[in-house]
Scaffold this motif. Structure first.
Motif, PDB file in Angstrom:
ATOM      1  N   LEU A  82      34.478-109.457-101.228  1.00  0.00           N
ATOM      2  CA  LEU A  82      34.723-108.791-102.504  1.00  0.00           C
ATOM      3  C   LEU A  82      36.078-108.088-102.565  1.00  0.00           C
ATOM      4  N   GLY A  83      36.644-107.755-101.423  1.00  0.00           N
ATOM      5  CA  GLY A  83      37.933-107.074-101.393  1.00  0.00           C
ATOM      6  C   GLY A  83      37.903-105.692-102.020  1.00  0.00           C
ATOM      7  N   VAL A  84      36.781-104.985-101.863  1.00  0.00           N
ATOM      8  CA  VAL A  84      36.633-103.660-102.450  1.00  0.00           C
ATOM      9  C   VAL A  84      37.518-102.666-101.687  1.00  0.00           C
ATOM     10  N   GLN A  85      38.311-101.916-102.450  1.00  0.00           N
ATOM     11  CA  GLN A  85      39.194-100.907-101.857  1.00  0.00           C
ATOM     12  C   GLN A  85      38.459 -99.578-101.767  1.00  0.00           C
ATOM     13  N   PRO A  86      38.712 -98.803-100.786  1.00  0.00           N
ATOM     14  CA  PRO A  86      39.762 -98.915 -99.781  1.00  0.00           C
ATOM     15  C   PRO A  86      39.335 -99.637 -98.508  1.00  0.00           C
ATOM     16  N   ILE A  87      38.069-100.087 -98.419  1.00  0.00           N
ATOM     17  CA  ILE A  87      37.616-100.707 -97.171  1.00  0.00           C
ATOM     18  C   ILE A  87      38.363-102.021 -96.886  1.00  0.00           C
ATOM     19  N   ALA A  88      38.773-102.717 -97.939  1.00  0.00           N
ATOM     20  CA  ALA A  88      39.465-104.001 -97.744  1.00  0.00           C
ATOM     21  C   ALA A  88      40.807-103.833 -97.053  1.00  0.00           C
ATOM     22  N   SER A  89      41.468-102.723 -97.278  1.00  0.00           N
ATOM     23  CA  SER A  89      42.790-102.529 -96.669  1.00  0.00           C
ATOM     24  C   SER A  89      42.780-101.512 -95.526  1.00  0.00           C
ATOM     25  N   ALA A  90      41.631-100.963 -95.209  1.00  0.00           N
ATOM     26  CA  ALA A  90      41.537-100.010 -94.101  1.00  0.00           C
ATOM     27  C   ALA A  90      41.775-100.735 -92.781  1.00  0.00           C
ATOM     28  N   SER A  91      42.256-100.011 -91.810  1.00  0.00           N
ATOM     29  CA  SER A  91      42.442-100.604 -90.485  1.00  0.00           C
ATOM     30  C   SER A  91      41.079-100.775 -89.806  1.00  0.00           C
ATOM     31  N   VAL A  92      41.043-101.650 -88.833  1.00  0.00           N
ATOM     32  CA  VAL A  92      39.824-101.826 -88.054  1.00  0.00           C
ATOM     33  C   VAL A  92      39.430-100.489 -87.423  1.00  0.00           C
ATOM     34  N   ASP A  93      40.408 -99.753 -86.922  1.00  0.00           N
ATOM     35  CA  ASP A  93      40.118 -98.457 -86.306  1.00  0.00           C
ATOM     36  C   ASP A  93      39.459 -97.493 -87.286  1.00  0.00           C
ATOM     37  N   GLN A  94      39.918 -97.494 -88.537  1.00  0.00           N
ATOM     38  CA  GLN A  94      39.321 -96.604 -89.540  1.00  0.00           C
ATOM     39  C   GLN A  94      37.866 -96.992 -89.810  1.00  0.00           C
ATOM     40  N   ILE A  95      37.619 -98.270 -89.921  1.00  0.00           N
ATOM     41  CA  ILE A  95      36.252 -98.730 -90.183  1.00  0.00           C
ATOM     42  C   ILE A  95      35.356 -98.424 -88.991  1.00  0.00           C
ATOM     43  N   VAL A  96      35.864 -98.683 -87.797  1.00  0.00           N
ATOM     44  CA  VAL A  96      35.089 -98.381 -86.590  1.00  0.00           C
ATOM     45  C   VAL A  96      34.722 -96.901 -86.559  1.00  0.00           C
ATOM     46  N   GLU A  97      35.670 -96.051 -86.862  1.00  0.00           N
ATOM     47  CA  GLU A  97      35.437 -94.604 -86.829  1.00  0.00           C
ATOM     48  C   GLU A  97      34.315 -94.185 -87.785  1.00  0.00           C
ATOM     49  N   ILE A  98      34.254 -94.840 -88.932  1.00  0.00           N
ATOM     50  CA  ILE A  98      33.265 -94.471 -89.940  1.00  0.00           C
ATOM     51  C   ILE A  98      31.910 -95.151 -89.722  1.00  0.00           C
ATOM     52  N   VAL A  99      31.922 -96.423 -89.372  1.00  0.00           N
ATOM     53  CA  VAL A  99      30.684 -97.211 -89.301  1.00  0.00           C
ATOM     54  C   VAL A  99      29.991 -97.123 -87.939  1.00  0.00           C
ATOM     55  N   ALA A 100      30.755 -97.007 -86.868  1.00  0.00           N
ATOM     56  CA  ALA A 100      30.166 -97.033 -85.528  1.00  0.00           C
ATOM     57  C   ALA A 100      29.067 -95.986 -85.313  1.00  0.00           C
ATOM     58  N   PRO A 101      29.237 -94.746 -85.785  1.00  0.00           N
ATOM     59  CA  PRO A 101      28.146 -93.780 -85.573  1.00  0.00           C
ATOM     60  C   PRO A 101      26.823 -94.206 -86.226  1.00  0.00           C
ATOM     61  N   THR A 102      26.915 -94.881 -87.358  1.00  0.00           N
ATOM     62  CA  THR A 102      25.694 -95.354 -88.021  1.00  0.00           C
ATOM     63  C   THR A 102      25.041 -96.459 -87.205  1.00  0.00           C
ATOM     64  N   ILE A 103      25.847 -97.407 -86.740  1.00  0.00           N
ATOM     65  CA  ILE A 103      25.312 -98.488 -85.905  1.00  0.00           C
ATOM     66  C   ILE A 103      24.737 -97.900 -84.619  1.00  0.00           C
ATOM     67  N   GLN A 104      25.423 -96.940 -84.043  1.00  0.00           N
ATOM     68  CA  GLN A 104      24.945 -96.273 -82.833  1.00  0.00           C
ATOM     69  C   GLN A 104      23.576 -95.637 -83.083  1.00  0.00           C
ATOM     70  N   ARG A 105      23.447 -94.962 -84.212  1.00  0.00           N
ATOM     71  CA  ARG A 105      22.169 -94.315 -84.549  1.00  0.00           C
ATOM     72  C   ARG A 105      21.067 -95.352 -84.747  1.00  0.00           C
ATOM     73  N   TYR A 106      21.397 -96.458 -85.419  1.00  0.00           N
ATOM     74  CA  TYR A 106      20.392 -97.502 -85.608  1.00  0.00           C
ATOM     75  C   TYR A 106      19.900 -98.043 -84.280  1.00  0.00           C
ATOM     76  N   ILE A 107      20.828 -98.299 -83.388  1.00  0.00           N
ATOM     77  CA  ILE A 107      20.461 -98.983 -82.140  1.00  0.00           C
ATOM     78  C   ILE A 107      19.868 -98.034 -81.112  1.00  0.00           C
ATOM     79  N   VAL A 108      20.485 -96.898 -80.926  1.00  0.00           N
ATOM     80  CA  VAL A 108      20.037 -95.973 -79.880  1.00  0.00           C
ATOM     81  C   VAL A 108      18.997 -95.001 -80.397  1.00  0.00           C
ATOM     82  N   GLY A 109      19.100 -94.661 -81.670  1.00  0.00           N
ATOM     83  CA  GLY A 109      18.119 -93.757 -82.247  1.00  0.00           C
ATOM     84  C   GLY A 109      18.621 -92.359 -82.383  1.00  0.00           C
TER      85      GLY A 109
END
Length: 155
Positions: A128-155
Motif C-alpha cells: 500500500l505504500g502507507v506513509q510514514p511506514i513506507a519510507s521509514a528505515s528498517v531500524d525504525q520499524i524494528v524499534e517500534i514493532v519488535a517489542p510487540t512481536i517479543q510480547r506475542y512470542i515470549v509473553g
C-alpha cells in the motif's frame, strides 16, 4: 496474469519466504531470548528489502489479498512452509504449527498473532505504500514493532 499462474508463482516465493522466515526464527530462538522479536522483525524485513525478492513478495501479497484462490493458497503454503521450515531449521524435521509451538513452548495463537502483525507491516510498507511506514528505515520499524512481536512470542 491469471490467478492460477499468480498462485503457482506465489508458491515458489512463499517456499523461499518460509525458508527465510524459518531461518530468522531459528536464529532468534538460538540467540538471546530477549532478542527474539528484534531478530525476527529485522531478518524478515531484510528479506523484503532484498532487490531480488521484493517484487516477487509484493506480487504474492497482492495475489493473496485480491483472490480467494490466492488467499487460500497463501494461507496453506504459509502454514505448511513457514512452520515446516522452522522445524527443519530447529531440528532437521518439518513440524506442524502445533508441534513447533510445543517445541518452542509458545501458544500457537501467539505465533499466528506475531505473523499477523508482520503481515500488516508488510502490507502497509510494501503493497500500500502507507506513509510514514513506507519510507521509514528498517531500524525504525524494528524499534517500534519488535517489542510487540517479543510480547506475542515470549509473553
Amino acid at each position: 496474469m491469471s490467478t492460477a499462474i499468480e498462485v503457482e508463482e506465489s508458491s515458489a516465493v512463499i517456499t523461499a519466504y518460509g525458508q527465510a522466515f524459518a531461518k530468522a526464527g531459528a536464529a532468534a530462538f538460538n540467540g538471546p531470548r530477549d532478542k527474539l522479536g528484534e531478530t525476527i522483525v529485522r531478518l524478515t524485513l531484510e528479506f523484503f528489502e532484498d532487490a531480488e525478492w521484493q517484487p516477487k513478495l509484493i506480487q504474492t501479497l497482492r495475489t493473496a489479498n485480491t483472490s480467494k484462490e490466492g488467499a487460500e493458497q497463501f494461507g496453506n503454503l504459509f502454514s505448511a512452509q513457514v512452520f515446516a521450515q522452522a522445524g527443519v531449521a530447529l531440528n532437521d524435521a518439518p513440524l506442524s504449527l502445533d508441534e513447533l509451538a510445543d517445541k518452542l513452548g509458545i501458544n500457537p495463537l501467539r505465533i499466528n498473532s506475531s505473523a499477523a502483525q508482520l503481515w500488516g507491516v508488510f502490507l502497509f510498507r510494501y503493497v500500500l505504500g502507507v506513509q510514514p511506514i513506507a519510507s521509514a528505515s528498517v531500524d525504525q520499524i524494528v524499534e517500534i514493532v519488535a517489542p510487540t512481536i517479543q510480547r506475542y512470542i515470549v509473553g
